[in-house]
Design a protein around this motif. Structure first.
Motif, short mmCIF file in Angstrom:
data_model
loop_
_atom_site.label_atom_id
_atom_site.label_comp_id
_atom_site.label_asym_id
_atom_site.label_seq_id
_atom_site.Cartn_x
_atom_site.Cartn_y
_atom_site.Cartn_z
N VAL A 15 -52.13 52.55 106.92
CA VAL A 15 -51.39 52.85 108.14
C VAL A 15 -50.26 53.82 107.86
N LEU A 16 -50.15 54.84 108.71
CA LEU A 16 -48.98 55.71 108.76
C LEU A 16 -48.50 55.63 110.20
N ASP A 17 -47.34 55.06 110.40
CA ASP A 17 -46.87 54.69 111.74
C ASP A 17 -46.10 55.84 112.38
N PRO A 18 -46.56 56.34 113.54
CA PRO A 18 -45.85 57.43 114.21
C PRO A 18 -44.62 56.98 115.00
N LEU A 19 -44.35 55.67 114.98
CA LEU A 19 -43.13 55.12 115.58
C LEU A 19 -43.03 55.35 117.08
N GLU A 20 -44.16 55.42 117.74
CA GLU A 20 -44.12 55.59 119.20
C GLU A 20 -43.83 54.27 119.90
N GLY A 21 -44.16 53.16 119.24
CA GLY A 21 -43.88 51.84 119.79
C GLY A 21 -44.01 50.82 118.69
N LEU A 22 -43.01 49.98 118.50
CA LEU A 22 -43.06 48.99 117.43
C LEU A 22 -44.11 47.93 117.72
N THR A 23 -44.80 47.50 116.67
CA THR A 23 -45.80 46.45 116.83
C THR A 23 -45.45 45.19 116.03
N GLU A 24 -44.49 45.27 115.13
CA GLU A 24 -44.11 44.14 114.29
C GLU A 24 -42.67 43.72 114.59
N PRO A 25 -42.41 42.41 114.67
CA PRO A 25 -41.03 41.95 114.88
C PRO A 25 -40.16 42.26 113.65
N ASP A 26 -38.87 42.30 113.87
CA ASP A 26 -37.91 42.52 112.77
C ASP A 26 -38.11 43.87 112.07
N THR A 27 -38.59 44.85 112.81
CA THR A 27 -38.67 46.20 112.26
C THR A 27 -37.87 47.14 113.15
N ASP A 28 -37.48 48.28 112.60
CA ASP A 28 -36.80 49.30 113.39
C ASP A 28 -37.16 50.67 112.83
N TYR A 29 -36.53 51.69 113.36
CA TYR A 29 -36.84 53.05 112.94
C TYR A 29 -36.76 53.21 111.42
N PHE A 30 -35.68 52.73 110.83
CA PHE A 30 -35.48 52.95 109.40
C PHE A 30 -36.48 52.17 108.56
N SER A 31 -36.76 50.93 108.90
CA SER A 31 -37.70 50.14 108.11
C SER A 31 -39.11 50.72 108.18
N VAL A 32 -39.52 51.20 109.34
CA VAL A 32 -40.85 51.80 109.48
C VAL A 32 -40.92 53.13 108.74
N MET A 33 -39.89 53.93 108.85
CA MET A 33 -39.89 55.20 108.13
C MET A 33 -39.95 54.98 106.61
N ARG A 34 -39.30 53.94 106.12
CA ARG A 34 -39.36 53.66 104.69
C ARG A 34 -40.72 53.09 104.30
N SER A 35 -41.34 52.33 105.19
CA SER A 35 -42.71 51.87 104.93
C SER A 35 -43.66 53.06 104.87
N ASN A 36 -43.46 54.02 105.75
CA ASN A 36 -44.27 55.24 105.72
C ASN A 36 -44.09 55.98 104.40
N LEU A 37 -42.85 56.03 103.91
CA LEU A 37 -42.58 56.71 102.65
C LEU A 37 -43.30 56.02 101.50
N THR A 38 -43.30 54.70 101.50
CA THR A 38 -44.01 53.95 100.46
C THR A 38 -45.51 54.25 100.50
N ALA A 39 -46.07 54.28 101.73
CA ALA A 39 -47.49 54.57 101.88
C ALA A 39 -47.83 55.98 101.38
N LEU A 40 -46.98 56.94 101.70
CA LEU A 40 -47.19 58.31 101.25
C LEU A 40 -47.08 58.42 99.73
N THR A 41 -46.12 57.72 99.15
CA THR A 41 -45.92 57.76 97.70
C THR A 41 -47.18 57.30 96.98
N THR A 42 -47.79 56.22 97.46
CA THR A 42 -49.01 55.71 96.85
C THR A 42 -50.18 56.66 97.06
N ALA A 43 -50.34 57.14 98.29
CA ALA A 43 -51.47 57.99 98.62
C ALA A 43 -51.44 59.32 97.89
N LEU A 44 -50.26 59.88 97.73
CA LEU A 44 -50.13 61.22 97.15
C LEU A 44 -49.89 61.21 95.64
#
Length: 310
Positions: free
Chosen positions: A277-306
Motif C-alpha cells: 500500500v502507498l496511501d494517497p491520503l485522500e481519506g483516512l481508513t485506520e483509526p489513530d492515524t493522521d497526515y504525518f503518520s501516514v506519510m511516514r508509513s509511505n516513506l517506510t514502504a518506499l524505503t523497502t521497495a526501492l
C-alpha cells in the motif's frame, strides 16, 4: 480538470430546499464563537484543524474512508457551505463542491491550488474511465498535499485567509501555521535523507497519484493508469509497465487504500513482484492515524521497495 459525476439534484435545487442557509449563521461563527470552517476532504481538514485549533469548528464534506473524487452533496452539506465562515477546497478535484462553492460561498472560500504551482496531470492516451470524456489537455494534478513543501505553503495561505475571516485571532493562526510548517520541513528532510541513496528510483503505482512526491524527491512514478483511479488500463499499457518493471528490477507494485488492488496484483504476478500500500491520503481508513503518520508509513514502504540504504 475532469472528474466523474455531477450533482443530482443540482446544488441550486438543494439551496431552494434549505432556504439558502439560516439567517442566524450568516456571520460564519457558531454560538460558541468559533469560526465555522467547511473542508472538502481529509488533507484540508487536517490542515484546518492544525492551523485553526480551538478557534475553529471544522466540518469535512467527504466521509472517512470514502473516495473523494465522486462526492455528492446532500441538503445538509449544502447548507453547511452556505453558512460557513470559510470553505477550504481544491478547485477541479470535486465537481459537486466546486458547484456549491461557486453558487453559495464564492467570497468566503479558499481554493488551495492558488497557493502553489500545480503540476500537469499525467494520463495515458489509450485509457480512460468508462463513460468519462478523455483527458483534457492542460489539466492539473490535484494531489499536491503529498509534497510536504507545497503543503507547508498552503498552510501559510490558509492562516492568512483565516485571519481575514477572523481578525482578532489572526496572530494565533499565523503562529500555529508556522509551527506546522516547521514540522512539514522536518518531514521533507526525512524524505530527502532516506530517499537519497536507493537501488531503484522507479515507483510503480496503480494510478498516478504520487506525481508530486516523485517530483520532489527525484523519483520516477510509473502509473499503470493515469490520474483517474477509475480508469482501466489497456493491454498495451499493462505490457509496457510489465516490461519496464522487469527491466528495472521492480520488487513492489503499489496500490491505494481506496482503490481495488486487482490490477496491481495482476501485474505483480506477471513480473514476480509483491504488492504493498502507498496511501494517497485522500481519506483516512485506520483509526489513530493522521497526515504525518501516514506519510511516514509511505516513506517506510518506499524505503523497502526501492532498496534505500541511507
Amino acid at each position: 480538470m475532469m472528474r466523474r459525476r455531477l450533482l443530482a439534484p443540482t446544488v441550486a435545487a438543494l439551496l431552494v430546499a434549505t432556504g439558502a442557509g439560516c439567517a442566524d449563521q450568516a456571520s460564519g461563527f457558531g454560538s460558541d464563537g468559533r469560526l465555522d470552517v467547511v473542508t472538502a476532504f481529509y488533507p484540508l481538514q487536517f490542515l484546518s484543524e492544525r492551523v485553526g485549533a480551538d478557534a475553529v469548528a471544522v466540518t469535512q464534506l467527504t466521509k472517512p474512508g470514502a473516495e473523494p473524487h465522486d462526492v455528492e452533496l446532500n441538503t445538509r452539506q449544502v447548507a453547511e457551505i452556505s453558512e460557513a465562515g470559510l470553505v477550504v477546497y481544491l478547485k477541479g478535484f470535486q465537481p459537486a463542491v466546486d458547484e456549491a462553492v461557486a453558487q453559495e460561498a464564492k467570497d468566503k472560500s479558499l481554493d488551495v491550488s492558488t497557493a502553489v504551482q500545480l503540476l500537469p496531470a499525467e494520463e495515458h492516451e489509450e485509457e480512460h474511465a468508462a463513460g468519462e470524456p478523455e483527458h483534457t489537455e492542460g489539466a492539473t494534478d490535484p494531489h499536491v498535499w503529498l509534497d510536504p513543501v507545497r503543503f507547508a505553503a498552503i498552510a501559510g495561505k490558509l492562516a492568512e485567509r483565516l485571519g481575514q475571516a477572523d481578525p482578532p485571532r489572526a496572530a494565533g493562526y499565523t503562529e500555529r501555521a508556522a509551527t506546522l510548517q516547521r514540522e512539514l520541513t522536518a518531514l521533507d528532510a526525512e524524505y530527502t535523507k532516506t530517499l537519497k541513496s536507493c537501488a531503484r528510483r522507479e515507483v510503480v503505482t496503480s494510478h498516478t497519484a504520487f506525481h508530486y512526491l516523485a517530483d520532489r524527491y527525484g523519483l520516477t512514478e510509473v502509473g499503470i493508469t493515469g490520474i483517474s483511479p477509475e480508469s482501466e488500463p489497456s493491454p498495451q499499457r499493462l505490457a509496457e509497465v510489465a516490461e519496464l518493471a522487469k527491466s528495472t528490477g521492480t520488487t513492489t507494485i503499489f496500490f491505494e487504500t481506496l482503490v481495488s488492488p486487482k490490477v496491481a496484483e495482476t501485474l505483480a504476478r506477471e513480473v514476480g513482484a509483491r504488492t504493498a500500500v502507498l496511501d494517497p491520503l485522500e481519506g483516512l481508513t485506520e483509526p489513530d492515524t493522521d497526515y504525518f503518520s501516514v506519510m511516514r508509513s509511505n516513506l517506510t514502504a518506499l524505503t523497502t521497495a526501492l532498496g534505500c540504504t541511507s
